[in-house]
Enzyme design. Structure first.
Site, mmCIF file in Angstrom:
data_model
loop_
_atom_site.group_PDB
_atom_site.id
_atom_site.type_symbol
_atom_site.label_atom_id
_atom_site.label_comp_id
_atom_site.label_asym_id
_atom_site.label_seq_id
_atom_site.Cartn_x
_atom_site.Cartn_y
_atom_site.Cartn_z
ATOM 1 N N CYS A 311 -4.312 -1.407 -34.819
ATOM 2 C CA CYS A 311 -4.499 -1.229 -33.373
ATOM 3 C C CYS A 311 -4.827 0.203 -32.959
ATOM 4 C CB CYS A 311 -3.279 -1.710 -32.592
ATOM 5 S SG CYS A 311 -2.343 -2.982 -33.394
ATOM 6 N N ARG A 340 2.597 -2.398 -45.619
ATOM 7 C CA ARG A 340 3.898 -2.385 -44.953
ATOM 8 C C ARG A 340 4.998 -2.424 -45.989
ATOM 9 N NH1 ARG A 340 2.848 -6.631 -39.931
ATOM 10 N NH2 ARG A 340 1.068 -5.486 -39.091
ATOM 11 N N GLN A 358 -5.487 -8.006 -42.523
ATOM 12 C CA GLN A 358 -5.383 -8.774 -41.281
ATOM 13 C C GLN A 358 -6.772 -9.080 -40.751
ATOM 14 O OE1 GLN A 358 -3.011 -5.878 -39.015
ATOM 15 N NE2 GLN A 358 -1.483 -7.508 -38.806
ATOM 16 N N ASP A 360 -7.931 -8.897 -37.782
ATOM 17 C CA ASP A 360 -7.444 -8.320 -36.546
ATOM 18 C C ASP A 360 -8.585 -8.205 -35.540
ATOM 19 O OD1 ASP A 360 -5.458 -7.268 -35.041
ATOM 20 O OD2 ASP A 360 -5.149 -5.481 -36.267
ATOM 21 N N HIS A 362 -9.261 -6.818 -31.226
ATOM 22 C CA HIS A 362 -8.726 -6.347 -29.954
ATOM 23 C C HIS A 362 -9.781 -6.541 -28.886
ATOM 24 C CE1 HIS A 362 -6.274 -4.313 -33.013
ATOM 25 N NE2 HIS A 362 -5.302 -4.601 -32.174
ATOM 26 N N LYS A 442 2.930 -13.329 -25.110
ATOM 27 C CA LYS A 442 2.078 -13.711 -26.229
ATOM 28 C C LYS A 442 2.038 -15.219 -26.429
ATOM 29 C CE LYS A 442 5.749 -13.416 -29.662
ATOM 30 N NZ LYS A 442 6.151 -12.968 -31.004
ATOM 31 N N HIS A 488 -4.361 -8.154 -28.315
ATOM 32 C CA HIS A 488 -4.398 -8.203 -29.788
ATOM 33 C C HIS A 488 -4.521 -9.661 -30.171
ATOM 34 C CE1 HIS A 488 -2.148 -4.284 -30.237
ATOM 35 N NE2 HIS A 488 -1.603 -4.680 -29.108
#
Length: 632
Positions: A311, A340, A358, A360, A362, A442, A488
RNA sequence: GCCGGUGUAGCUCAGUGGUAGAGCAACUGAUUCGUAAUCAGUAGGUCGCAGGUUCAAAUCCAGUCACCGGCUCCA
């Protein structure tokens, strides 16, 4: 349209229920119904009573073991003990034997209502400190259940009336595990014994069969058997090595993912894997996420941090120049690899790793665009997941938690946007009140796999925090600077994890378009091998992943090997086929497809790849080709 | 991180103090074969790692790493 169309399309219903070595034939027979505990009052009583019998047996054999709680689970029961010595697998056998003995005594279970003082006296008399703690938390009336003359437990019930209602041949003690008192790791470590119990031995057998089925589908096992990936001790836990076959499949997934995103109005980004630690201070991750991050590294006197999330990079990209309201919505996606820190002991195949990618994205948009953008994400999510035969979802909408940032008006607007999008999509959902992140509401989406397990993959989160922290702006129509809304979202969640879930869903029988090796050409003799090689070249030129088995083994062995490796289509090439300029096709999904001319095979394979089809559609190949060619 | 279990050949596993084994896979040769295993041979392991006990350790001990089943956590 309801979110759950049908689980029957997930391909797994037609997946072969067999060892790697037997042939795939038809569907899994409709299995015996195994209700969950919450669906069956009878099973609930049985399992609940069984946990009492377990506790009584344990205290008989291990008088120093203190009892705590022993509830039912959806497939059985457990009981937590505080015992001086750990239980071993061998102890379980002895405990089970004792349980059978107790059941055989046909002991009555009786409900007693007592006053608080009586209960306390009884507990003190037996030195059961945990019970005392439980009692303190109970509302009146206090009830307890006796089990014969000698044993009782604080319990609300319900139970069977007599142990004669328990079938000693329909239960099993499954495992010992550590558990914490009241689920808190700061509390004393207890020993939990898990068991399962059913009404009939047949149900128990079916339950065991299903566990074996899950084992058969285990992506770790399939990953090794089909040589898709590995995790190497020398490199470290939770770090995935994608082997050529797995890597090819991943590439196909990624290519599809990218194409779908471009079609849906996204642009793709590439961002660094490390960044100055100050970035993580600004984003707040260093404060709130530190324990999940790999430690920093020093370069040229500056500290750099391996990224646990993408992000902040997308936010920086947004902030790299002034944005106009005319540009919004901006949709940026990235297959971003993050690292992680996971505690030792929690890693699990591809499902839980330390390095993963990911999918991912945005979306930066105007407040009034939230509803449309969320709906768009829902549509893309459905489109992508259904391509992998996940068509049955469970959806949760999580709203504002007690401690959170942002203004009420913004929360309301955002939450309304999510609800509106779900309603427009026609998807039903459960509301998890107060379950949102501190920075926004979310939507989480769980997919159901072929054997009914739910997996959380997709998530859509609104974020009021990062735009604030990075002071994101756009210039509005009136010339003022405004804060954009940030969304996200991930569809797969993690490519690694999704790959694992997908592997288990298909049980390794991947659809044609996704298989690393789609067609294997099997020459019956060395004489026809040149023709097989020629066909392979033609297929490759058409973008079909085909290979020739050069082992020189007999046909039976070639078939066996090909089936074990779950190759979607095996193409037998003998003298007949070479003469006819084709191949006899044997498909894992469609069975015998007969002799098809090379052109038809290539055409069907190319079409299947384009349509991302599970199998080959070869029209008329069976009848015409075989009939005419076998005649002379 | 915690509780219990397990680490022996690519895979599945046997081997409880005295010269490391089997099946499958791999490789070589023979066989030229028609829809789930042709035959013969060859090669492959410092027994997870690093210590200790012992004349001698895959085997016993303590440690460590990883994996498995859970707990906790999580994409």
């Amino acid at each position: 349209m309801p979110a759950s169309v049908s689980a029957a399309v997930t391909g797994a219903d037609t997946a072969p229920a067999h060892e790697a070595g037997t042939i795939a034939t038809g569907s899994v027979p409709v299995a015996m119904v195994l209700p969950k505990t919450s669906e069956s009052p009878e099973l609930l009583r049985i399992r609940h009573s069984m946990s009492h019998v377990l506790a009584m047996a344990v205290q008989k054999l291990f008088p120093r073991a203190q009892v705590t709680i022993g509830p039912w689970t959806e497939s059985g029961f457990y009981y937590d003990f505080d015992a001086p010595d750990p239980f071993t697998e061998a102890d379980l056998k002895a405990i089970k034997k004792e349980m059978v003995r107790i059941i055989g005594k046909k002991l009555p279970l009786e409900r007693l209502e007592v006053n608080r003082q009586d209960a306390e006296d009884r507990i003190r008399g037996q030195n059961e400190p945990y019970k005392l703690e439980i009692l303190a938390g109970l509302q009146d009336p206090i009830t307890l259940y006796t089990l014969g003359e000698e044993w009782w437990d604080l319990c609300a019930g319900p139970h069977v009336a007599n142990t004669s209602e328990l079938n000693p041949k329909a239960f099993e003690l499954e495992s010992v595990a550590g558990a914490y008192w009241r689920g808190d790791e700061k509390n004393a470590q207890l020993q939990r014994i898990y068991g399962t119990a059913w009404q009939t031995p047949e149900q128990l057998a079916e339950y065991k069969r299903r566990k074996e089925e899950a084992l058969r589908r285990d992506h770790r096992r399939i990953g090794t058997d089909l040589d898709l990936f590995s995790i190497e001790d020398e490199a470290g836990a939770g770090l995935v090595f994608w082997h050529p076959r797995g890597a090819r499949m991943r590439l196909l997934i990624e290519d599809y993912w990218r194409a779908a995103h471009f079609e849906d109005g996204y642009e793709l980004l590439y961002t660094p894997h490390v960044a100055d630690i100050d970035l993580w201070k600004t984003s707040g991750h260093l404060d709130f996420y530190r324990e999940s991050m790999f430690g920093p590294m020093e370069v040229d006197g500056r500290e750099f941090q391996l990224k646990p999330m993408n992000c902040p990079f997308h936010v920086l990209t947004y902030a790299s120049r002034l944005r106009s309201y005319r540009e919004l919505p901006i949709r940026w996606a990235e297959l971003g690899t993050v690292y992680r820190y996971e505690r030792p002991g929690v890693m699990h195949g591809l499902m839980r790793v330390r390095g993963f990618t990911q999918d991912d994205a945005h979306v930066f948009c105007l407040p009034e665009q939230i509803g449309d953008e969320i709906l768009r994400v829902l549509n893309l999510t459905e489109r992508i997941l259904s391509t992998f035969d996940f068509r049955h979802y469970e959806i949760h909408l999580s709203t504002r938690p007690e401690s959170s940032i942002g203004e009420d008006a913004v929360w309301d607007l955002a939450t309304q946007g999510l609800i509106e999008a779900l309603d427009r999509k026609g998807w039903s959902y459960k509301i998890d009140a107060g379950g949102g992140a501190f920075y926004g509401p979310k939507i989480d989406l769980k997919i159901e796999d072929a054997i009914g397990r739910l997996w959380q993959c997709s998530t859509i989160q609104l974020d009021f925090n990062l735009p604030e922290r990075f002071d994101l702006e756009y210039v509005a129509a009136d010339g003022t600077r405004r804060r954009p809304i940030m969304i996200h979202r991930a569809i797969f969640g993690s490519l690694e994890r999704f790959f694992g879930i997908m592997t288990e869903n298909y049980a390794g029988d991947f659809p044609f378009w996704l298989a690393a090796e789609q067609i294997r050409l099997l020459p019956v003799t060395d004489d026809v091998r040149p023709w097989a090689e020629a066909l392979q070249t033609q297929l490759a030129a058409a973008g079909v992943r085909a290979s020739v088995d050069r082992s020189g083994d007999r046909l039976g062995k070639l078939i066996r090997t090909g089936e074990q490796q779950k190759i979607p289509v095996l193409a037998v090439i003998g003298e007949r086929e070479a003469e006819a300029g084709g191949a006899s096709l044997r498909s894992r999904r469609e069975g015998d497809l007969g002799l098809a001319p090379a052109s038809a095979l290539i055409q069907a394979a190319v079409a299947a790849n384009q349509a991302r089809a599970a199998g080959l559609a070869i029209k008329g190949a069976v009848g015409s080709a075989t009939a005419t060619l076998q005649a002379p």
